[in-house]
Design an enzyme around this catalytic site. Structure first.
Site, PDB file in Angstrom:
ATOM      1  N   SER A 114       0.834  -1.209   0.000  1.00 34.24           N
ATOM      2  CA  SER A 114       0.000   0.000   0.000  1.00 34.24           C
ATOM      3  C   SER A 114       0.861   1.249   0.000  1.00 34.24           C
ATOM      4  O   SER A 114       1.987   1.252   0.527  1.00 34.24           O
ATOM      5  CB  SER A 114      -0.851  -0.016   1.281  1.00 34.24           C
ATOM      6  N   TYR A 138      -1.509   0.212  10.301  1.00 29.31           N
ATOM      7  CA  TYR A 138      -1.767  -0.486   9.034  1.00 29.31           C
ATOM      8  C   TYR A 138      -0.554  -0.352   8.109  1.00 29.31           C
ATOM      9  O   TYR A 138      -0.028  -1.342   7.588  1.00 29.31           O
ATOM     10  CB  TYR A 138      -3.028   0.090   8.374  1.00 29.31           C
ATOM     11  N   LYS A 142       2.289  -3.210   6.734  1.00 32.92           N
ATOM     12  CA  LYS A 142       2.652  -3.468   5.324  1.00 32.92           C
ATOM     13  C   LYS A 142       4.160  -3.304   5.131  1.00 32.92           C
ATOM     14  O   LYS A 142       4.791  -4.079   4.416  1.00 32.92           O
ATOM     15  CB  LYS A 142       1.890  -2.511   4.404  1.00 32.92           C
TER      16      LYS A 142
HETATM   17  N1  UFG Z   1     -13.166  10.944   2.568  1.00 35.60           N
HETATM   18  C1  UFG Z   1     -14.136  11.865   2.915  1.00 35.60           C
HETATM   19  N2  UFG Z   1     -15.294  11.399   3.417  1.00 35.60           N
HETATM   20  C2  UFG Z   1     -15.574  10.075   3.587  1.00 35.60           C
HETATM   21  C3  UFG Z   1     -14.570   9.136   3.216  1.00 35.60           C
HETATM   22  C4  UFG Z   1     -13.373   9.613   2.717  1.00 35.60           C
HETATM   23  O1  UFG Z   1     -13.934  13.059   2.805  1.00 35.60           O
HETATM   24  O2  UFG Z   1     -16.660   9.730   4.062  1.00 35.60           O
HETATM   25  C5  UFG Z   1     -11.880  11.424   2.035  1.00 35.60           C
HETATM   26  C6  UFG Z   1     -10.710  11.018   2.899  1.00 35.60           C
HETATM   27  O3  UFG Z   1     -10.474  11.957   3.892  1.00 35.60           O
HETATM   28  C7  UFG Z   1      -9.596  10.925   1.857  1.00 35.60           C
HETATM   29  C8  UFG Z   1     -10.305  10.512   0.583  1.00 35.60           C
HETATM   30  O4  UFG Z   1     -11.684  10.816   0.795  1.00 35.60           O
HETATM   31  O5  UFG Z   1      -9.036  12.167   1.653  1.00 35.60           O
HETATM   32  C9  UFG Z   1     -10.180   9.040   0.286  1.00 35.60           C
HETATM   33  O6  UFG Z   1     -10.540   8.313   1.448  1.00 35.60           O
HETATM   34  P1  UFG Z   1     -10.754   6.739   1.448  1.00 35.60           P
HETATM   35  O7  UFG Z   1     -11.222   6.394   2.835  1.00 35.60           O
HETATM   36  O8  UFG Z   1     -11.605   6.359   0.305  1.00 35.60           O
HETATM   37  O9  UFG Z   1      -9.321   6.158   1.180  1.00 35.60           O
HETATM   38  P2  UFG Z   1      -7.962   6.413   1.986  1.00 35.60           P
HETATM   39  O10 UFG Z   1      -7.165   7.377   1.141  1.00 35.60           O
HETATM   40  O11 UFG Z   1      -8.144   6.789   3.382  1.00 35.60           O
HETATM   41  O12 UFG Z   1      -7.394   4.946   2.050  1.00 35.60           O
HETATM   42  C10 UFG Z   1      -6.663   4.387   1.048  1.00 35.60           C
HETATM   43  C11 UFG Z   1      -6.761   2.871   1.145  1.00 35.60           C
HETATM   44  C12 UFG Z   1      -6.027   2.360   2.349  1.00 35.60           C
HETATM   45  C13 UFG Z   1      -4.638   2.923   2.349  1.00 35.60           C
HETATM   46  C14 UFG Z   1      -4.684   4.408   2.346  1.00 35.60           C
HETATM   47  C15 UFG Z   1      -3.312   5.017   2.353  1.00 35.60           C
HETATM   48  O13 UFG Z   1      -8.110   2.461   1.190  1.00 35.60           O
HETATM   49  O14 UFG Z   1      -5.972   0.961   2.314  1.00 35.60           O
HETATM   50  O15 UFG Z   1      -5.350   4.832   1.158  1.00 35.60           O
HETATM   51  O16 UFG Z   1      -3.358   6.284   2.932  1.00 35.60           O
HETATM   52  F1  UFG Z   1      -3.966   2.542   3.439  1.00 35.60           F
END
Ligand code: UFG
Length: 332
Positions: A114, A138, A142
């Site tokens: 990741s 997490y 990894k």
């Molecule tokens: N976001 C919102 N509202 C929500 C959900 C997400 O604003 O309800 C934003 C988050 O803050 C982020 C973006 O949308 O900026 C993407 O969020 P996600 O939760 O979809 O994905 P992440 O970037 O948090 O997570 C992904 C992978 C993880 C990995 C991570 C690395 O799913 O497995 O990137 O930072 F670890």
């Protein structure tokens, strides 16, 4: 050639299992079904078991030539609250799997890593040479396993590729596999739910970041493109005539960043509906910008992402509508 896909009943592993089969490989799915779905393994041989179950693995490993490992917990927030769960499965369990693989005489391994291994990046886009300093358990789990692969490559001749995914998204063309997490925390499914009426209002996690529009920027990559990269990684392992061990890590992203508001606009454009939303506080542990430098995957694996944000959103939307009705996970 037969491949063991550990975690093959999950969102990404099940796509990869199908891509492998389309490319002529035999596939055995190994999954404890803790977060995976029996339905996603339908049509494949499914061995139910935990990655730390050495005895169960032994007989399966005797029949395969390579292993792909997707069997991990993958919620950043949960890993902060319950690191024990993450270290037990993603570190101790994964290491146990790796030792079983080694003892079975298998030397080809593809690992689902990741971009979380980078933590808060110093520079964008992120190259594979960037400092790896995860900011949550997490990401640390990894990174630990990537380091184990490195050491096993040097000491025992393991031949490994770690694929560092950026933000996996979308559903497969046939509409069979889409993103389904319980609970759902990912942006695209939540934004779709917020305009379909099946979910609540989308909460934007902060709009005061130092980005163009103040919301976080991510590099979204279609799960079918990810699946293709795994087949290429396997071919790369097969094609190396050098018998010594090696360990390669490559980013899988598009090299393009989209803010939360960009994604919301894409969702509204595809669905023709408004995403009900509000701006909330920042989510702990969210870096402002994560965008891959994807040139290494192109150079080494000949891989570039073929699908853009519209295809990710459109396929996720079709899948969500087709799977509505609530019995998706149960129906076998
Ligand atoms: N976001 C919102 N509202 C929500 C959900 C997400 O604003 O309800 C934003 C988050 O803050 C982020 C973006 O949308 O900026 C993407 O969020 P996600 O939760 O979809 O994905 P992440 O970037 O948090 O997570 C992904 C992978 C993880 C990995 C991570 C690395 O799913 O497995 O990137 O930072 F670890």
């Amino acid at each position: 050639m037969a491949i063991l896909v550990a975690g093959g009943a999950g969102y990404i592993g099940s796509q990869v299992a199908r891509a492998l089969r389309r490319s002529g490989y035999e596939v055995v799915i190994y999954d404890n079904l803790s977060t995976g779905f029996r339905r996603l393994a339908r049509g494949f041989e499914l061995v139910e078991g935990d990655i730390s179950h050495e005895v169960k693995l032994r007989s399966v490993l005797a029949r395969v030539d390579a292993v792909m490992h997707f069997a991990a917990h993958a919620y950043v927030g949960e890993s902060v609250e319950n690191p024990r769960k993450y270290f037990r499965n993603n570190v101790a369990g994964s290491l146990s799997l790796l030792n079983s693989v080694l003892d079975a005489g298998i030397r080809r391994f593809v690992f689902s890593s990741s971009c979380a291994v980078y933590g808060i990046p110093g520079e964008i886009p992120i190259t594979e040479q960037a400092v790896r300093a995860p900011v949550n358990p997490y990401g640390a789990s990894k990174l630990f396993f990537e380091n184990a692969l490195e050491a096993y490559a040097c000491a025992y001749g393991m031949r490994a590729v770690s694929l560092r995914y950026f933000n996996a998204a979308g559903a497969d063309e046939s509409g069979e596999i889409g993103e389904l997490h319980e609970p759902e925390t990912h942006l695209i499914p939540l934004a779709l739910a917020a305009c379909s009426g099946s979910g609540g209002e989308l909460q934007i996690h902060g709009d005061d970041y130092a980005t163009g529009d103040g919301t976080c920027v991510r590099d979204y990559v279609h799960v079918e493109d990810l699946a293709d990269a795994h087949v290429r990684a396997l071919r790369y392992l097969e094609g190396r005539s050098d018998p010594r061990g090696f360990n390669l890590a490559v980013n899988l992203g598009t090299g393009r960043g989209y803010s939360v508001l960009d994604v919301i606009r894409a969702v509204e454009g595809i669905t023709g509906r408004a995403v009900r939303r509000m701006v909330g506080a920042r989510r702990a542990g969210d870096p402002a910008v994560l965008v891959a430098d994807a040139t290494e995957a192109q150079r080494v694996l000949g891989w570039t992402a073929q699908r853009g944000i519209e295809e990710m959103v459109a396929s996720a939307w079709s899948w969500m509508r087709e799977s509505e009705g609530g019995d998706w996970a149960e129906s076998a």
